[in-house]
Design a protein around this motif. Structure first.
Motif, short mmCIF file in Angstrom:
data_model
loop_
_atom_site.label_atom_id
_atom_site.label_comp_id
_atom_site.label_asym_id
_atom_site.label_seq_id
_atom_site.Cartn_x
_atom_site.Cartn_y
_atom_site.Cartn_z
N SER A 125 36.40 -23.93 24.75
CA SER A 125 37.63 -23.52 25.43
C SER A 125 37.33 -22.23 26.18
N GLU A 126 38.19 -21.89 27.12
CA GLU A 126 38.03 -20.63 27.83
C GLU A 126 38.12 -19.46 26.87
N GLU A 127 39.00 -19.57 25.89
CA GLU A 127 39.15 -18.50 24.90
C GLU A 127 37.85 -18.26 24.14
N ARG A 128 37.16 -19.34 23.76
CA ARG A 128 35.89 -19.20 23.05
C ARG A 128 34.83 -18.57 23.94
N VAL A 129 34.80 -18.94 25.21
CA VAL A 129 33.84 -18.35 26.14
C VAL A 129 34.09 -16.85 26.25
N ARG A 130 35.36 -16.49 26.43
CA ARG A 130 35.70 -15.06 26.53
C ARG A 130 35.33 -14.31 25.24
N SER A 131 35.56 -14.94 24.10
CA SER A 131 35.23 -14.31 22.82
C SER A 131 33.72 -14.08 22.69
N SER A 132 32.92 -15.08 23.12
CA SER A 132 31.46 -14.94 23.02
C SER A 132 30.92 -13.85 23.94
N LEU A 133 31.66 -13.54 25.02
CA LEU A 133 31.23 -12.51 25.97
C LEU A 133 31.84 -11.14 25.66
N SER A 134 32.68 -11.08 24.64
CA SER A 134 33.40 -9.84 24.35
C SER A 134 32.51 -8.73 23.82
N ILE A 135 31.27 -9.06 23.42
CA ILE A 135 30.36 -8.03 22.88
C ILE A 135 29.59 -7.32 23.99
N TYR A 136 29.73 -7.75 25.25
CA TYR A 136 28.92 -7.21 26.34
C TYR A 136 29.69 -6.13 27.12
N SER A 137 28.92 -5.18 27.63
CA SER A 137 29.49 -4.13 28.46
C SER A 137 29.70 -4.63 29.89
#
Length: 332
Positions: free
Chosen positions: A276-288
Motif C-alpha cells: 500500500s502507499e502507507e507501507r511505502v511511506r512507512s518504509s521510507l520514514s527512516i530517511y532524511s
C-alpha cells in the motif's frame, strides 16, 4: 475467456490418518496461481518453480494461526536467485487466507526450455513465521536439494523440526474444453505427529552430507505406518490431484480408506498482496531529506514497484522521510 471455477479450487483440506498417527493436507490451486503469475512475464521453467513454491506455501501455511504470516524463501546462486512467498493467515475464522509470490532471476542465464530445477544452484530453503507485534519471529533454514523444491521442504522439516514430512505434488498448464490455458496445481502433504524421534540427539542422518531424512526419524511401528502411508500416496494419479472429476475427499478415501481417515473443514485461499502507499511511506520514514533526494527521479518523483503484485507508487519526495512536509488537504 473466463476460466471455469471448480468447487474445491483454491482450498486446503486438512485431514488425519488415525491408524497411522499421521496428519496431512490436500491443496488445489487455480485462481491463486493465475493471480500470482499474471503479474509477471516469467519464462516457463521459472513459472513452474513459482507454482511449486506457491503450492508448498498453501500446504504448509494452513497450520498457522489467525493473522499470522508464513514466509518461504529459496536463495540460490543459480540463474533463479530467489523465490519468495508469503501466506497470510485469515483475519477471522471462515475467511480466506492470502498467498503471494515472486521470483528474481537472471534473464540472460535462463534457458526457456531448461528443466526448472536446473536453474536452482546451491543455497538454502528458509521458513519464517511472524506471530505479530511484540512477538519474536521464528526462522529456520535447510540446504537446498537439487531434486525439487518439495525435497528441500522435506529436508527442512526433517533437519530443523525433526518431523517426518512428505509432499506429493503435480502442477502445470491445463486447458479445459472450451476454456483457456492456465496453471493448476494440486498436492498432498503427510506429516507424522510430533514425538521424540530415534535420531533426535544423534549425529547426522542418511541424507547427503549427513542431513536428516524422514526415514531417519521413525522406527518400529511408526516406521511401518509411515512407509505404508507413503506407498499409498504414491498411487495418486495426476488427474486425481488436479483434474475436475475427483474431489479431495474422494481422493483421500480412495488412498487411505483403511487408515481411518478423518477430514476437517477446508481453508479457502486466494491471491492477495499487502502492499500500500502507507507501507511505502512507512518504509521510507527512516530517511532524511538528503537521502530521499538520492531516490528522486529526473521528473522530481519517488517511485516504487511491488515485486509481488506489480503495483506502482508515484510519490512527492517532499512528503517522504522523517523531515517530510505534511501534505496539503486533498493532496498526497
Amino acid at each position: 475467456m473466463q476460466v471455469n471455477k471448480i468447487a474445491w479450487d483454491d482450498t486446503v483440506l486438512p485431514f488425519q490418518l488415525d491408524k497411522a498417527d499421521i496428519r496431512g493436507r490436500v491443496a488445489r490451486l487455480d485462481g491463486v496461481l493465475d493471480g500470482i503469475l499474471k503479474q509477471h512475464d516469467y519464462p516457463a521453467p521459472v513459472e513452474a518453480l513459482v507454482a511449486e513454491m506457491a503450492l508448498l506455501t498453501a500446504l504448509i501455511g494452513q497450520t498457522i494461526k489467525l493473522r499470522w504470516k508464513l514466509s518461504l524463501q529459496v536463495q540460490s546462486n543459480g540463474p533463479v536467485r530467489m523465490i519468495a512467498t508469503d501466506y497470510y493467515g485469515p483475519e477471522k475464522e471462515g475467511e480466506p487466507a492470502r498467498i503471494r509470490a515472486y521470483a528474481s532471476y537472471d534473464a540472460d542465464r535462463v534457458d526457456a526450455k531448461a528443466a526448472p530445477m536446473s536453474l536452482i544452484g546451491d543455497g538454502y530453503f528458509a521458513v519464517l513465521i511472524d506471530q505479530g507485534p511484540d512477538m519474536q519471529p521464528y526462522q529456520g533454514i535447510a540446504p537446498l536439494n537439487r531434486e525439487s523444491l518439495c525435497a528441500a521442504a522435506q529436508g527442512y522439516f526433517a533437519q530443523s523440526e525433526q518431523l517426518p514430512t512428505r509432499f506429493h505434488v503435480t502442477f502445470g498448464k491445463s486447458t479445459e474444453a472450451g476454456g483457456v490455458e492456465h496453471w493448476r496445481a494440486g498436492g498432498v502433504m503427510l506429516q507424522h505427529m510430533p514425538k521424540a524421534s530415534p535420531f533426535a540427539s544423534g549425529e547426522g542422518g542418511s541424507g547427503e552430507g549427513g542431513v536428516l531424512m524422514a526415514q531417519d526419524l521413525v522406527d518400529g511401528d511408526d516406521a511401518e505406518n509411515w512407509n505404508r502411508a507413503n506407498i499409498l500416496l504414491d498411487s495418486a494419479e495426476e488427474l486425481e490431484m488436479i483434474g475436475p472429476s475427483v474431489s479431495p475427499t474422494d481422493l483421500l478415501f480412495r488412498l487411505f480408506h483403511e487408515e481411518d481417515v478423518r477430514v476437517y473443514d477446508a481453508q479457502p485461499v486466494k491471491f492477495g498482496c499487502t502492499c500500500s502507499e502507507e507501507r511505502v511511506r512507512s518504509s521510507l520514514s527512516i530517511y532524511s531529506r538528503k537521502d530521499i533526494a538520492t531516490m528522486t527521479t529526473e521528473e522530481g518523483r519517488v517511485t516504487a514497484d511491488c515485486q509481488f503484485c506489480g503495483a506502482h507508487y508515484d510519490l512527492d519526495p517532499a512528503t517522504l522521510g522523517f523531515e517530510a512536509e505534511k501534505p496539503a488537504d486533498g493532496g498526497e
